[in-house]
Design an enzyme around this catalytic site. Structure first.
Site, PDB file in Angstrom:
ATOM      1  N   ASN A 160      -2.450   7.517  -4.513  1.00  0.00           N
ATOM      2  CA  ASN A 160      -1.712   8.579  -3.807  1.00  0.00           C
ATOM      3  C   ASN A 160      -0.200   8.374  -3.770  1.00  0.00           C
ATOM      4  O   ASN A 160       0.552   9.340  -3.734  1.00  0.00           O
ATOM      5  CB  ASN A 160      -2.273   8.785  -2.388  1.00  0.00           C
ATOM      6  CG  ASN A 160      -2.227   7.545  -1.540  1.00  0.00           C
ATOM      7  OD1 ASN A 160      -2.270   6.423  -2.036  1.00  0.00           O
ATOM      8  ND2 ASN A 160      -2.133   7.728  -0.237  1.00  0.00           N
ATOM      9  N   GLY A 236      -6.391   1.025   0.009  1.00  0.00           N
ATOM     10  CA  GLY A 236      -7.482   1.866  -0.478  1.00  0.00           C
ATOM     11  C   GLY A 236      -8.466   2.183   0.628  1.00  0.00           C
ATOM     12  O   GLY A 236      -8.114   2.202   1.812  1.00  0.00           O
ATOM     13  N   SER A 237      -9.706   2.390   0.241  1.00  0.00           N
ATOM     14  CA  SER A 237     -10.716   2.848   1.189  1.00  0.00           C
ATOM     15  C   SER A 237     -11.229   1.699   2.054  1.00  0.00           C
ATOM     16  O   SER A 237     -11.250   0.537   1.627  1.00  0.00           O
ATOM     17  CB  SER A 237     -11.891   3.477   0.438  1.00  0.00           C
ATOM     18  OG  SER A 237     -12.645   2.478  -0.222  1.00  0.00           O
ATOM     19  N   GLU A 256      -4.549  -2.401   3.722  1.00  0.00           N
ATOM     20  CA  GLU A 256      -4.046  -1.128   4.238  1.00  0.00           C
ATOM     21  C   GLU A 256      -5.094  -0.077   3.893  1.00  0.00           C
ATOM     22  O   GLU A 256      -5.222   0.318   2.725  1.00  0.00           O
ATOM     23  CB  GLU A 256      -2.690  -0.785   3.605  1.00  0.00           C
ATOM     24  CG  GLU A 256      -1.600  -1.816   3.886  1.00  0.00           C
ATOM     25  CD  GLU A 256      -1.226  -1.915   5.352  1.00  0.00           C
ATOM     26  OE1 GLU A 256      -1.536  -0.965   6.112  1.00  0.00           O
ATOM     27  OE2 GLU A 256      -0.646  -2.930   5.743  1.00  0.00           O
ATOM     28  N   CYS A 290      -2.571   8.283   3.662  1.00  0.00           N
ATOM     29  CA  CYS A 290      -3.328   7.517   4.664  1.00  0.00           C
ATOM     30  C   CYS A 290      -3.020   7.969   6.088  1.00  0.00           C
ATOM     31  O   CYS A 290      -3.893   7.919   6.955  1.00  0.00           O
ATOM     32  CB  CYS A 290      -3.020   6.026   4.522  1.00  0.00           C
ATOM     33  SG  CYS A 290      -3.582   5.326   2.957  1.00  0.00           S
TER      34      CYS A 290
END
Length: 482
Positions: A160, A236-237, A256, A290
């Site tokens: 992103n 990421g996730s 993060e 995020c």
């Protein structure tokens, strides 16, 4: 503008030890917006990944011994080169991520600033002297601390913010004298390779940064579990991040992860000062941020007016090709994400939620969507949507709103708009998140502030000074003068 035919034909090799390394297999990189093939990307095997890690290991002493001014100069050179090629950088982001070109330019400007901060922080990595004579046995002893690089940093980055979030890992790693093995997101590798090329031109020694692409789980697991890698920095996730934490052993890990960021709007707030910020926070880069604004808790006295105004403002957004200057919202990163978000909207509708605008698609573009009357148990509320979806709920009080904000497995950032200083201070105390934004949306971030979350939003902090602390080891030195 970049020659599109050249971009489409680009074959991107791995970067290992300062050389472009060919692989047996290449995968096609498709534009999220048009579906066209825009590049052929090298697919690393375990062998090439091992080479990248070993190269970084061999270079760790060179980087550790490099004077701070030289590390800073390399980063300053990168800033200059990126300035010169900023439009090319923005077009790469727009093509591979479907980020609207104006937003992509903003990311490049932030990336430049992030590397500037890294160059500055390279010159001020301080230790401290300790008053050992505060203890009975410490009289006539001198003690001080120094911070030393960890060694090889494994960096795994998302799609992103394919330049700026890479900068938040590469910048402090170079500033501290570490070496890096970087695995960028599968959809946005060109941005990372572009920066790597500029860093070589800027004077970074060959092998200090190695960039590999390929199967995410295979390469990622190898980096995470290899004992030569001393730290993992991942964005990421939550699912992947938790897996990394479980596999990393004694490595240092900075995570993060995701969020379902919320803003509280108290009674008495001037909505004309708030609505445009909320639209920007919810729908910029299709909500794939995020800290994208996902939940609004607004006092019941302002609810109807707010819904009316934000719908009107949202419906003005221009959708289309990310390379067109007027585009504000473009394609989601993949067709699977379109299917997922539509299914979440359908679930919400079936459970009584109202779609007051949006809820439809054109190609891979999901129209900016606003939902009301969506229960807290629905996926659009309790999960991270990572899409242009905003849920609005009315509340009777700020206390009620804070309770609902905290009723989440995430806790990255939150915002509150209020005219009451006591309410603001109360919210700052009671919101269980990594960052509280007073009179702003939770989507606010500048690149030198500490950034990170609690709960499933991760651990550790980014922001250059704070990332440098994560990427260095403290050593204590004690002199006996008795």
């Amino acid at each position: 503008m970049m020659n599109k035919s050249l971009a489409c034909l680009k074959t991107q090799h791995l970067l290992i030890n300062g050389e472009w390394v060919e692989t047996k297999e290449y995968t096609d990189l498709h534009s999220p917006y048009s579906g066209e093939v825009i590049a052929h990307i090298a697919k690393a095997t375990k062998n090439e990944t091992d080479q990248a890690i070993e190269t970084a290991l061999q270079m760790r002493r060179v980087m550790a011994k490099m004077p701070a001014y030289q590390r800073a100069e390399i980063l300053e050179n990168l800033v200059s080169l990126l300035h010169e090629r900023s439009e090319e950088a923005a077009e790469i982001i727009a093509m591979e991520a479907a980020k609207p070109i104006a937003t992509a330019r903003d990311e490049v400007l932030r990336t430049i600033e992030t590397y500037k901060f890294a160059a500055e922080e390279a010159k001020r990595i301080y230790g401290e002297t300790l008053p050992l004579d505060a203890a009975r046995g410490g009289v006539n002893r001198l003690a001080y601390t120094v911070r030393e690089p960890l060694g090889v940093i494994g960096a795994i980055t998302p799609f992103n913010f394919p330049m700026n979030l890479v900068a938040h890992k590469i910048g402090p790693a170079i500033a501290t004298g570490n070496t890096i093995v970087l695995k960028p997101a599968a959809q946005t590798p060109l941005s990372s390779y572009f920066i790597a090329e500029l860093l070589l031109e800027a004077g970074l020694p060959a092998g200090a940064l190695n960039v590999i692409t390929g199967d995410g789980q295979e390469i990622g697991d190898q980096i995470v579990t290899d004992d030569r890698v001393k730290m993992i920095t991942f964005t990421g996730s939550p699912a992947v991040g938790i897996g990394i934490k479980n596999k990393a052993g004694l490595k240092r890990v900075t995570l993060e992860l995701g969020s379902n960021a919320a803003v509280i709007i108290d009674q008495g707030v001037d909505l004309d000062q708030v609505v445009s910020r909320c639209v920007s926070g919810a729908f910029s880069f299709q909500g794939q941020v995020c800290i994208s604004l996902q939940r609004v808790y607004i006092h019941e006295e302002l609810y109807d007016e707010f819904v009316s105004k934000i719908v009107e403002e949202t419906e003005k957004l221009v959708m289309g090709d990310p390379l067109h200057e007027e585009t504000e919202v473009s394609a989601l990163i993949s067709s699977k994400d379109v299917e997922r978000t539509l299914s979440w909207i359908d679930e919400a509708k079936s459970q009584g939620a109202n779609v007051v605008t949006g809820g439809k698609v054109q190609g891979n573009i999901l129209y900016p969507t606003i939902l009301t009357e969506a229960g807290p148990h629905l996926k659009v509320s309790c999960n991270e949507v990572f899409a242009p979806i905003l849920v609005i709920d009315k509340v009777k009080s700020v206390e009620d709103a804070i309770e609902q904000v905290n009723d989440s497995r995430f806790g990255l950032q939150a915002g509150i708009y209020t005219n009451d200083i006591h309410t603001a201070l109360y919210a700052a105390d009671e919101l269980y998140v990594g960052g509280v934004m007073i009179n702003d949306i939770p989507t606010f971030r500048v690149d030198n502030m500490p950034y990170g979350g609690v709960k499933e939003s991760g651990n550790g902090r980014e922001g250059l000074k704070y990332a440098i602390e994560e990427m260095t080891e403290m050593k204590l030195v004690v002199w006996n003068r008795n």
